[in-house]
Design a protein around this motif. Structure first.
Motif, mmCIF file in Angstrom:
data_model
loop_
_atom_site.group_PDB
_atom_site.id
_atom_site.type_symbol
_atom_site.label_atom_id
_atom_site.label_comp_id
_atom_site.label_asym_id
_atom_site.label_seq_id
_atom_site.Cartn_x
_atom_site.Cartn_y
_atom_site.Cartn_z
ATOM 1 N N TRP A 35 0.854 -1.184 0.000
ATOM 2 C CA TRP A 35 0.000 0.000 0.000
ATOM 3 C C TRP A 35 0.894 1.239 0.000
ATOM 4 O O TRP A 35 1.882 1.312 0.755
ATOM 5 C CB TRP A 35 -0.896 0.030 1.243
ATOM 6 N N TYR A 36 0.505 2.202 -0.838
ATOM 7 C CA TYR A 36 1.188 3.483 -0.918
ATOM 8 C C TYR A 36 0.173 4.605 -0.740
ATOM 9 O O TYR A 36 -0.994 4.472 -1.098
ATOM 10 C CB TYR A 36 1.863 3.678 -2.280
ATOM 11 N N LYS A 37 0.654 5.739 -0.228
ATOM 12 C CA LYS A 37 -0.153 6.958 -0.130
ATOM 13 C C LYS A 37 0.442 7.975 -1.094
ATOM 14 O O LYS A 37 1.657 8.188 -1.102
ATOM 15 C CB LYS A 37 -0.101 7.520 1.301
ATOM 16 N N THR A 77 -8.499 4.877 10.990
ATOM 17 C CA THR A 77 -9.423 5.290 12.046
ATOM 18 C C THR A 77 -9.204 6.763 12.373
ATOM 19 O O THR A 77 -8.136 7.322 12.101
ATOM 20 C CB THR A 77 -9.208 4.459 13.319
ATOM 21 N N ALA A 78 -10.239 7.381 12.948
ATOM 22 C CA ALA A 78 -10.164 8.789 13.375
ATOM 23 C C ALA A 78 -9.505 9.651 12.301
ATOM 24 O O ALA A 78 -8.489 10.314 12.542
ATOM 25 C CB ALA A 78 -9.414 8.886 14.702
ATOM 26 N N THR A 79 -10.070 9.628 11.106
ATOM 27 C CA THR A 79 -9.446 10.307 9.971
ATOM 28 C C THR A 79 -9.223 11.795 10.250
ATOM 29 O O THR A 79 -9.976 12.440 10.992
ATOM 30 C CB THR A 79 -10.304 10.158 8.711
ATOM 31 N N GLN A 80 -8.175 12.314 9.609
ATOM 32 C CA GLN A 80 -7.821 13.726 9.696
ATOM 33 C C GLN A 80 -7.709 14.282 8.287
ATOM 34 O O GLN A 80 -7.552 13.527 7.327
ATOM 35 C CB GLN A 80 -6.472 13.868 10.424
ATOM 36 N N THR A 81 -7.753 15.609 8.164
ATOM 37 C CA THR A 81 -7.680 16.197 6.824
ATOM 38 C C THR A 81 -6.358 15.833 6.140
ATOM 39 O O THR A 81 -6.302 15.711 4.917
ATOM 40 C CB THR A 81 -7.816 17.725 6.880
ATOM 41 N N GLY A 82 -5.322 15.607 6.908
ATOM 42 C CA GLY A 82 -4.039 15.208 6.347
ATOM 43 C C GLY A 82 -4.025 13.814 5.747
ATOM 44 O O GLY A 82 -3.063 13.433 5.076
ATOM 45 N N ASP A 83 -5.093 13.054 5.978
ATOM 46 C CA ASP A 83 -5.198 11.731 5.360
ATOM 47 C C ASP A 83 -5.718 11.825 3.931
ATOM 48 O O ASP A 83 -5.716 10.817 3.211
ATOM 49 C CB ASP A 83 -6.146 10.836 6.175
ATOM 50 N N SER A 84 -6.163 12.997 3.520
ATOM 51 C CA SER A 84 -6.648 13.169 2.149
ATOM 52 C C SER A 84 -5.533 12.873 1.164
ATOM 53 O O SER A 84 -4.452 13.472 1.227
ATOM 54 C CB SER A 84 -7.166 14.596 1.933
ATOM 55 N N ALA A 85 -5.776 11.943 0.264
ATOM 56 C CA ALA A 85 -4.744 11.484 -0.674
ATOM 57 C C ALA A 85 -5.359 10.431 -1.571
ATOM 58 O O ALA A 85 -6.503 10.015 -1.384
ATOM 59 C CB ALA A 85 -3.549 10.881 0.071
#
Lengths: 109, 115
Positions: A35-37, A77-85
């Motif tokens: 998995w890559y982001k 879990t507990a997503t944050q705006t920085g997880d946007s990708a």
């Protein structure tokens, strides 16, 4: 023909939600699943999975592989705006790596 | 980022012209790869190299050639660019080869537009 299919193609959630991204595959000579982001530029490595049923975990992200049913999931879990990708799944074969088209995750404040 | 640079970062060219993209690494990794990324297709392997002067074709190699004369440099050449080669090109490196269960590290990408 070998293929790697990710679902959903895109997903919009709000901060604090939990998300599950899916990756199914049909490939010959499977070696591992990665998995890559990918944010605005280069993909960055998250996890490599080679064995079924063993969860890999890093902070709020976790992933597991099912080699019998030929899929993997990535949980955040507990997503944050920085997880946007865009999250990319890749399956390593004996002589190359095949990527899925990616899941675009948008996390709204 | 793991010591990988690509040049140029952006290029606009015309159909029929030759184009060369460069990937440079400072990690001394043996394996280097060129991918293209297009909407709906994810990343697709064009060519890879497993050592100086040793290269092999990937999934979408038609219309592309590569060369590796030094460990640190891997060049991708479009002999006669076509509009279908408009894409974002990524270079990647790894210290073990395909099938060895190893991660690849990616460069920042080159956006190529062929008019």
């Amino acid at each position: 023909e070998d293929k790697v299919v990710q679902s959903p193609l895109s997903l919009v959630v709000h901060e604090g939600d939990t998300v599950t991204l899916n990756c199914s595959y049909e490939v010959t000579n499977f070696r591992s699943l990665l998995w890559y982001k990918q944010e605005k530029k280069a993909p960055t490595f998250l996890f490599m999975l080679t064995s079924s049923g063993i969860e890999k975990k890093s902070g709020r992200l976790s992933s597991i592989l099912d080699k019998k049913e030929l899929f993997s999931i990535l949980n955040i879990t507990a997503t944050q705006t920085g997880d946007s990708a865009v999250y990319l799944c890749a399956v390593e074969r004996s002589n190359d790596m095949r990527f899925g088209a990616g899941t675009r995750l948008t996390v709204k404040p | 980022d793991a010591g990988i640079t690509q040049s140029p970062r952006h290029k606009v060219t015309e159909t029929g012209t030759p184009v060369t993209l460069r990937c440079h690494q400072t990690e001394n990794h043996r394996y280097m790869y060129w991918y293209r990324q297009d909407p709906g297709h994810g990343l697709r392997l064009i060519h890879y190299s497993y050592g100086v002067k040793d290269t092999d074709k990937g999934e979408v190699s038609d219309g592309y050639s590569v060369s590796r004369s030094k460990t640190e440099d891997f060049l991708l050449t479009l002999e006669s660019a076509t509009s279908s080669q408009t894409s974002v090109y990524f270079c990647a490196i790894s210290d073990q080869g395909p099938g060895q269960s190893n991660e690849q590290f990616f460069g920042p990408g080159t956006r190529l537009t062929v008019l």
